[in-house]
Design a protein around this motif. Structure first.
Motif, PDB file in Angstrom:
ATOM      1  N   LYS A 111       4.105  41.364 -46.570  1.00 53.33           N
ATOM      2  CA  LYS A 111       4.113  41.864 -45.205  1.00 53.33           C
ATOM      3  C   LYS A 111       3.128  41.040 -44.384  1.00 53.33           C
ATOM      4  CE  LYS A 111       6.943  45.243 -45.402  1.00 53.33           C
ATOM      5  NZ  LYS A 111       8.193  45.094 -44.720  1.00 53.33           N
ATOM      6  N   THR A 112       3.503  40.758 -43.166  1.00 54.93           N
ATOM      7  CA  THR A 112       2.611  40.082 -42.235  1.00 54.93           C
ATOM      8  C   THR A 112       2.104  41.125 -41.253  1.00 54.93           C
ATOM      9  OG1 THR A 112       3.891  38.054 -42.429  1.00 54.93           O
ATOM     10  CG2 THR A 112       2.466  38.249 -40.522  1.00 54.93           C
ATOM     11  N   LEU A 113       0.796  41.143 -41.028  1.00 55.07           N
ATOM     12  CA  LEU A 113       0.239  42.113 -40.108  1.00 55.07           C
ATOM     13  C   LEU A 113      -0.865  41.472 -39.283  1.00 55.07           C
ATOM     14  CD1 LEU A 113      -2.702  43.484 -41.430  1.00 55.07           C
ATOM     15  CD2 LEU A 113      -0.967  43.639 -43.212  1.00 55.07           C
ATOM     16  N   THR A 114      -1.279  42.157 -38.259  1.00 54.25           N
ATOM     17  CA  THR A 114      -2.292  41.639 -37.359  1.00 54.25           C
ATOM     18  C   THR A 114      -3.435  42.632 -37.254  1.00 54.25           C
ATOM     19  OG1 THR A 114      -0.547  40.562 -36.097  1.00 54.25           O
ATOM     20  CG2 THR A 114      -2.682  40.775 -35.027  1.00 54.25           C
ATOM     21  N   ILE A 115      -4.670  42.142 -37.414  1.00 52.85           N
ATOM     22  CA  ILE A 115      -5.865  42.957 -37.214  1.00 52.85           C
ATOM     23  C   ILE A 115      -6.848  42.157 -36.364  1.00 52.85           C
ATOM     24  CG2 ILE A 115      -5.579  44.277 -39.361  1.00 52.85           C
ATOM     25  CD1 ILE A 115      -7.721  42.497 -40.640  1.00 52.85           C
ATOM     26  N   PRO A 116      -7.794  42.818 -35.737  1.00 55.92           N
ATOM     27  CA  PRO A 116      -8.778  42.090 -34.939  1.00 55.92           C
ATOM     28  C   PRO A 116      -9.611  41.143 -35.811  1.00 55.92           C
ATOM     29  CG  PRO A 116      -8.871  44.445 -34.479  1.00 55.92           C
ATOM     30  CD  PRO A 116      -7.973  44.261 -35.663  1.00 55.92           C
ATOM     31  N   LYS A 117      -9.991  40.012 -35.260  1.00 55.35           N
ATOM     32  CA  LYS A 117     -10.760  38.997 -35.993  1.00 55.35           C
ATOM     33  C   LYS A 117     -12.048  39.569 -36.561  1.00 55.35           C
ATOM     34  CE  LYS A 117     -12.506  34.246 -35.412  1.00 55.35           C
ATOM     35  NZ  LYS A 117     -12.995  34.214 -36.732  1.00 55.35           N
TER      36      LYS A 117
ATOM     37  N   VAL B  57     -13.569  40.571 -45.152  1.00 56.65           N
ATOM     38  CA  VAL B  57     -13.731  39.434 -46.063  1.00 56.65           C
ATOM     39  C   VAL B  57     -15.156  39.399 -46.604  1.00 56.65           C
ATOM     40  CG1 VAL B  57     -13.763  36.913 -46.187  1.00 56.65           C
ATOM     41  CG2 VAL B  57     -11.854  38.078 -45.071  1.00 56.65           C
ATOM     42  N   GLU B  58     -16.142  39.629 -45.743  1.00 60.06           N
ATOM     43  CA  GLU B  58     -17.557  39.659 -46.182  1.00 60.06           C
ATOM     44  C   GLU B  58     -17.781  40.713 -47.253  1.00 60.06           C
ATOM     45  OE1 GLU B  58     -20.136  40.325 -42.842  1.00 60.06           O
ATOM     46  OE2 GLU B  58     -19.434  38.516 -41.813  1.00 60.06           O
ATOM     47  N   ASN B  59     -17.016  41.796 -47.182  1.00 62.11           N
ATOM     48  CA  ASN B  59     -17.181  42.902 -48.129  1.00 62.11           C
ATOM     49  C   ASN B  59     -16.159  42.882 -49.258  1.00 62.11           C
ATOM     50  OD1 ASN B  59     -19.365  44.930 -47.075  1.00 62.11           O
ATOM     51  ND2 ASN B  59     -18.326  44.101 -45.275  1.00 62.11           N
ATOM     52  N   ASN B  60     -15.510  41.730 -49.436  1.00 56.97           N
ATOM     53  CA  ASN B  60     -14.552  41.547 -50.540  1.00 56.97           C
ATOM     54  C   ASN B  60     -13.475  42.632 -50.579  1.00 56.97           C
ATOM     55  OD1 ASN B  60     -15.850  39.197 -51.584  1.00 56.97           O
ATOM     56  ND2 ASN B  60     -17.419  40.537 -52.437  1.00 56.97           N
ATOM     57  N   VAL B  61     -12.948  42.985 -49.426  1.00 59.50           N
ATOM     58  CA  VAL B  61     -11.908  44.005 -49.346  1.00 59.50           C
ATOM     59  C   VAL B  61     -10.595  43.442 -49.882  1.00 59.50           C
ATOM     60  CG1 VAL B  61     -10.504  45.360 -47.743  1.00 59.50           C
ATOM     61  CG2 VAL B  61     -12.978  45.198 -47.408  1.00 59.50           C
TER      62      VAL B  61
END
Length: 84
Positions: A46-52, A59-63
Motif C-alpha cells: 500500500k502507498t500512503l502519505t503522512i506528514p514529513k 524513523v528515529e524511533n524505529n517504528v
C-alpha cells in the motif's frame, strides 16, 4: 473464477475425454481451502502519505510502519483476526 463469480465447470470423467494419439489425459485434483487461506494472508503493498515530521519521528524511533498500520486498521475495524 470463484472471486469473479464465474461458473465453475463440472469435472469431466477421464474416460469421457477424447485424446489424440499424441495426447495424454492428466488427472489432477483441486482443493481450494488451503489456497484461499494462503491468498488471504499474502502481503499487499500500500502507498500512503503522512506528514514529513511524523515520518522523521517514526524513523528515529524505529517504528515498523507495516505493524502500526495493521494494528491501527484492526483497532479501527474492531477485529483481531481474519474471519474465515
Amino acid at each position: 473464477m470463484e472471486r469473479d463469480g464465474d461458473e465453475i465447470p463440472q469435472p469431466t470423467r477421464s474416460l469421457d475425454v477424447e485424446a489424440a494419439a499424441n495426447q495424454t489425459v492428466v488427472l489432477f485434483e483441486v482443493w481450494m481451502p488451503p489456497f484461499r487461506d494462503d491468498m488471504a494472508e499474502r502481503a499487499v503493498k500500500k502507498t500512503l502519505t503522512i506528514p514529513k515530521w511524523l515520518d522523521e519521528l517514526a524513523v528515529e524511533n524505529n517504528v515498523n510502519f507495516s505493524r502500526v498500520l495493521q494494528d491501527g486498521l484492526k483497532s479501527h475495524l474492531g477485529v483481531s483476526e481474519r474471519s474465515k
